[in-house]
Each structure stands twice: as C-alpha cells, then as structure tokens.
Scaffold this motif. Structure first.
Motif, PDB file in Angstrom:
ATOM      1  N   ALA A  46       0.848  -1.192   0.000  1.00  0.00           N
ATOM      2  CA  ALA A  46       0.000   0.000   0.000  1.00  0.00           C
ATOM      3  C   ALA A  46       0.881   1.238   0.000  1.00  0.00           C
ATOM      4  O   ALA A  46       1.934   1.264   0.657  1.00  0.00           O
ATOM      5  CB  ALA A  46      -0.931   0.011   1.213  1.00  0.00           C
ATOM      6  N   VAL A  47       0.475   2.263  -0.749  1.00  0.00           N
ATOM      7  CA  VAL A  47       1.238   3.509  -0.859  1.00  0.00           C
ATOM      8  C   VAL A  47       0.580   4.563   0.030  1.00  0.00           C
ATOM      9  O   VAL A  47      -0.627   4.809  -0.076  1.00  0.00           O
ATOM     10  CB  VAL A  47       1.289   4.000  -2.318  1.00  0.00           C
ATOM     11  N   PHE A  48       1.392   5.197   0.910  1.00  0.00           N
ATOM     12  CA  PHE A  48       0.900   6.239   1.806  1.00  0.00           C
ATOM     13  C   PHE A  48       1.720   7.506   1.596  1.00  0.00           C
ATOM     14  O   PHE A  48       2.866   7.467   1.160  1.00  0.00           O
ATOM     15  CB  PHE A  48       1.014   5.809   3.276  1.00  0.00           C
ATOM     16  N   GLY A  49       1.118   8.651   1.938  1.00  0.00           N
ATOM     17  CA  GLY A  49       1.842   9.913   1.866  1.00  0.00           C
ATOM     18  C   GLY A  49       2.668  10.165   3.105  1.00  0.00           C
ATOM     19  O   GLY A  49       3.681  10.870   3.061  1.00  0.00           O
ATOM     20  N   ASP A  50       2.282   9.578   4.246  1.00  0.00           N
ATOM     21  CA  ASP A  50       3.017   9.784   5.498  1.00  0.00           C
ATOM     22  C   ASP A  50       2.759   8.583   6.407  1.00  0.00           C
ATOM     23  O   ASP A  50       1.609   8.249   6.691  1.00  0.00           O
ATOM     24  CB  ASP A  50       2.555  11.073   6.177  1.00  0.00           C
ATOM     25  N   ILE A  73       8.815  -1.371   5.363  1.00  0.00           N
ATOM     26  CA  ILE A  73       8.447  -0.006   4.988  1.00  0.00           C
ATOM     27  C   ILE A  73       9.620   0.586   4.221  1.00  0.00           C
ATOM     28  O   ILE A  73      10.771   0.524   4.688  1.00  0.00           O
ATOM     29  CB  ILE A  73       8.143   0.862   6.230  1.00  0.00           C
ATOM     30  N   GLU A  74       9.349   1.147   3.035  1.00  0.00           N
ATOM     31  CA  GLU A  74      10.406   1.713   2.212  1.00  0.00           C
ATOM     32  C   GLU A  74       9.916   2.963   1.496  1.00  0.00           C
ATOM     33  O   GLU A  74       8.702   3.207   1.391  1.00  0.00           O
ATOM     34  CB  GLU A  74      10.895   0.678   1.192  1.00  0.00           C
ATOM     35  N   ILE A  75      10.862   3.768   1.004  1.00  0.00           N
ATOM     36  CA  ILE A  75      10.568   5.012   0.300  1.00  0.00           C
ATOM     37  C   ILE A  75      10.434   4.725  -1.193  1.00  0.00           C
ATOM     38  O   ILE A  75      11.262   4.011  -1.778  1.00  0.00           O
ATOM     39  CB  ILE A  75      11.676   6.056   0.531  1.00  0.00           C
ATOM     40  N   VAL A  76       9.411   5.336  -1.822  1.00  0.00           N
ATOM     41  CA  VAL A  76       9.234   5.241  -3.274  1.00  0.00           C
ATOM     42  C   VAL A  76       8.901   6.633  -3.803  1.00  0.00           C
ATOM     43  O   VAL A  76       8.279   7.447  -3.108  1.00  0.00           O
ATOM     44  CB  VAL A  76       8.113   4.251  -3.656  1.00  0.00           C
ATOM     45  N   LYS A  77       9.324   6.917  -4.994  1.00  0.00           N
ATOM     46  CA  LYS A  77       9.050   8.196  -5.662  1.00  0.00           C
ATOM     47  C   LYS A  77       9.481   9.390  -4.802  1.00  0.00           C
ATOM     48  O   LYS A  77       8.854  10.441  -4.828  1.00  0.00           O
ATOM     49  CB  LYS A  77       7.569   8.315  -6.013  1.00  0.00           C
ATOM     50  N   ALA A  81       5.644   6.560   0.766  1.00  0.00           N
ATOM     51  CA  ALA A  81       6.054   5.397   1.546  1.00  0.00           C
ATOM     52  C   ALA A  81       5.300   4.173   1.048  1.00  0.00           C
ATOM     53  O   ALA A  81       4.071   4.224   0.869  1.00  0.00           O
ATOM     54  CB  ALA A  81       5.777   5.612   3.032  1.00  0.00           C
ATOM     55  N   LEU A  82       6.029   3.092   0.831  1.00  0.00           N
ATOM     56  CA  LEU A  82       5.444   1.830   0.390  1.00  0.00           C
ATOM     57  C   LEU A  82       5.514   0.857   1.560  1.00  0.00           C
ATOM     58  O   LEU A  82       6.586   0.510   2.041  1.00  0.00           O
ATOM     59  CB  LEU A  82       6.199   1.278  -0.817  1.00  0.00           C
ATOM     60  N   VAL A  83       4.346   0.424   2.017  1.00  0.00           N
ATOM     61  CA  VAL A  83       4.259  -0.492   3.153  1.00  0.00           C
ATOM     62  C   VAL A  83       3.904  -1.871   2.630  1.00  0.00           C
ATOM     63  O   VAL A  83       2.901  -2.045   1.930  1.00  0.00           O
ATOM     64  CB  VAL A  83       3.199  -0.007   4.169  1.00  0.00           C
ATOM     65  N   THR A  84       4.738  -2.847   2.974  1.00  0.00           N
ATOM     66  CA  THR A  84       4.474  -4.236   2.618  1.00  0.00           C
ATOM     67  C   THR A  84       3.943  -4.942   3.853  1.00  0.00           C
ATOM     68  O   THR A  84       4.539  -4.865   4.940  1.00  0.00           O
ATOM     69  CB  THR A  84       5.749  -4.931   2.132  1.00  0.00           C
TER      70      THR A  84
END
Length: 361
Positions: A46-50, A73-77, A81-84
């Motif tokens: 899931a992609v989150f802004g914060d 949890i990793e940084i994208v773009k 934040a990309l949460v697996t």
C-alpha cells in the motif's frame, strides 16, 4: 546410591518438562505479541503519503480484528512510503479495499485498518497487488492537534490530560478528512462574516435606533396595551350579548331564506313577464312610439302649464274619500289585511264648496 540416582532422574525429568512448557509458552506469547501466525499469509502493498510512527510488526486489522502485520516499509518516488504487509490467507481482500493508518494508543503506535469501499467490488485482490494512494489515508497528526489544546492541558491534571487526549484520539482518528472539511467551512463562514462587518454593524445600529424609539414611546405603548386589554375584557363581558346577536342573525337568515323560497315562484313569474314586456317594448314600432312620445311630452306639458297659469281652468276639490286597500299576505309573517280609507263612513274634507249645486258624490 541407586535411590539417589532415581531421585535425580525424576528431578531432571520434571525440570525438562518445566523448560519445555516454559519455552512453548514463551514462543506462543512472542508470536502473539509480534502478530506471528502458524498459517500462511498473502503479501500485499500500500502507498501512503506519510507513515510517521509506523513500524515493522504493527497490526493489520479488519473491523478491529488483527489479521496480519507490517513486514517492511520503504521510500518510493522520493516522497511516498510503500508499506508491505501480510494478511492471513483465509481473509480475502477485494479490489476496492481501502487502507487507513490509525492510532493504536497514546504512546504513538499505529496500525493499518482495512475496509471495503462503498462501491462494493466483487473481485478478489490478488496477492502481491498494491493499494494505490487514492485508496489510502494517513493518520491524524496528533502533535498538531495536541498543541492546539495546550492551554487546556495546562489547566488539567495529568490523569485528566491523558483521559482527554485518549478521548480525542478515539473520536478523531481516521477522520482527518472530515475535520479538514469542517475547519475549511468554518474558515469560510468567518471570512463571510468578516466581509459583512459593515452590514452587520448597520443592522445593529438600526436595531438600536428602533429600540430607542420604542423605549421613548414607552408610555404610549403601555396605554395602547391597556386599551387593548380593556377592549378584550369588554368583549369578554359582552360575550353573551354577542352570542345572542349571532343567534338572532342566524334566525333572521333562516327566515329570509324561507321567504325567498316561498316567493321564488312569483318572482320567477314576474321576471318572465318582465322579459315579455321588454321584448314587446323593444320592437321597432314601439320604440318609435316611445321616442315620439318623449319628444312631444315637453311641448304638451308646456301648453298645459300655460293654460293653468292664465286662469282657473283647473279647479279640483276633494270633498269625500271612501274606499279600501287589501294588503296581500306575506308568507310566514303577515296574513292578508284589508284597510278602509277614511273608515266605514268615508272621509268628508270638502267643506262649503262641496255643498254648492252641481256637486256629485
């Protein structure tokens, strides 16, 4: 010696059972605290802004029930934040699943709440799929919120502060969008009121003038109210007379209605005869006759006036009046009445002139 060995062996066996039981209990407790599971889990993203405060191992919940945990949890773009996370394989997700970060407690722990969207998709979300940012929602920034309540917290005890903060989190978590809309509309309202400051001031000024005028007429207003009270009191005292008048008017209306009902045939006949008369008078011959009579009438009246003014050509004397008039009956009111003019013997009014020769009754 053999007895001592048997006692040692028994203690060793008991110690082994104790360590085994303790190890299994510790493992179960660790799995429970770390959201571990013995079953298979499907992995999603899931992609989150914060994701401030989010950490590996935090809960994944559906309707408040833990069904998985955060794995990575990793940084994208650069700014996302990309949460697996993993979800139990026996809990299927739909294509319109929404993910919201919520507060787990006041310490700052978070969890991800999964919910099905309002559009109600029927297809299953495939393992490995990513929930886009359009279907995710960040957690409420509690620091900003609590800073706004700082003056209130200063006046409260620590226990009251904790309780108050907890209630705020429970009420507002996951509702940041609604809060933002409420604050935006409140700001719009205050801006509108500020823009109408002159108008509101004029209204208050005019209202003040009206109240001053009413206050200056206090005596007249009091007299008006007293007069109105006296009028109402008079109506109350005369209510019996008013009700009797209304009853009399009702009786008169009934009698008038009966009179009209009884006189309607004669009235209808008169109207028919009047219609015949107007038809007869409206003929060309009769109209010419009436027109000629009207034209000649002034000339004849002038000649009669000239003749009467030049001598005693017209000498009329009333010597005796005798006769009767019959008044027809009025239905329901008066019977048929005969009235004698001058009484049974008549009325003698002539005097000496009526005694001259040539007088004829």
């Amino acid at each position: 010696m053999k007895q001592i060995d048997r006692e040692s062996m028994g203690a060793l066996v008991k110690l082994g059972f104790f360590f085994a039981f303790t190890g299994i209990s510790t493992l179960i407790l660790a799995l429970t605290l770390s959201n571990g599971s013995f079953g298979d889990r499907n992995e999603y993203k899931a992609v989150f802004g914060d994701v401030t405060g989010m950490a590996k191992g935090d809960d994944i919940r559906i309707a408040g029930v833990a069904v998985g945990s955060v794995k990575k949890i990793e940084i994208v773009k650069r700014d996302k934040a990309l949460v697996t996370f993993g979800v139990d394989s026996d809990v299927p997700l739909t294509d319109n699943t929404h993910a919201t970060i919520k507060f787990r407690n006041l310490v700052g722990q978070r969890y991800i709440a999964l919910a099905q969207g309002s559009e109600g998709a029927k297809t299953t979300l495939k393992p490995g799929s990513t929930i886009p940012e359009s279907r995710t929602q960040d957690a409420l920034d509690l620091n900003v919120l609590l800073n706004g309540f700082k003056p209130v917290f200063q006046a409260l005890s620590p226990n009251d502060t904790n309780k108050f903060a907890y209630e705020i989190v429970q009420t507002l978590q996951g509702e940041s969008g609604n809060i933002e809309n409420l604050l935006a509309r409140t700001s719009s309202l205050t801006n509108t009121l500020a823009g109408r400051d002159q108008l509101i001031g004029d209204v208050i000024t005019n209202l003040s003038e009206v109240l001053d005028t009413v206050g200056s007429r206090d005596r007249e207003l009091t007299e008006t109210i007293d007069t109105l009270q006296q009028f109402v009191t008079g109506l109350k005292d005369d209510r019996n007379a008013i009700l009797n008048s209304v009853d009399s008017i009702s009786d008169l209306s009934d009698e008038t209605a009966d009179l009209l009902v009884q006189g309607r045939p004669a009235l209808s006949e008169d109207i028919k005869q009047l219609n015949s008369l107007t038809k007869n008078l409206s003929t060309k011959k009769n109209l010419n006759t009436i027109e000629n009579s009207i034209k000649i009438l002034p000339i004849k009246l002038q000649k009669i006036g000239n003749a009467a003014s030049s001598g005693a050509e017209f000498n009329f004397y009333l010597c005796e009046l005798k006769g009767s008039i019959t008044i027809p009956a009025i239905a329901g009111i008066l019977p048929e009445t005969k009235v004698d003019l001058g009484g049974p013997e008549g009325l003698h009014t002539g005097g000496p002139r009526c005694e001259q020769p040539g007088y004829t009754q």
